[in-house]
Design a protein around this motif. Sequence first.
Motif: not given
Length: 53
Positions: A7-9, A14-15
Amino acid sequence: MTLKPLHELHQRRFGRNLGVGLLLVAFVVIIFGLTVVKVTNEDFTVPAVEELN
């Protein structure tokens, strides 16, 4: 059973975690470098321990 794509979340998290981890590593390297410079300085002496009587 198929794996779902991330998922984008999770990608944003992670970033952010990667950034915090890199900052932590940089901080540790700076502290270690300062310690090495201080200890290898010729004027550095270990403080004498006073006897307690």
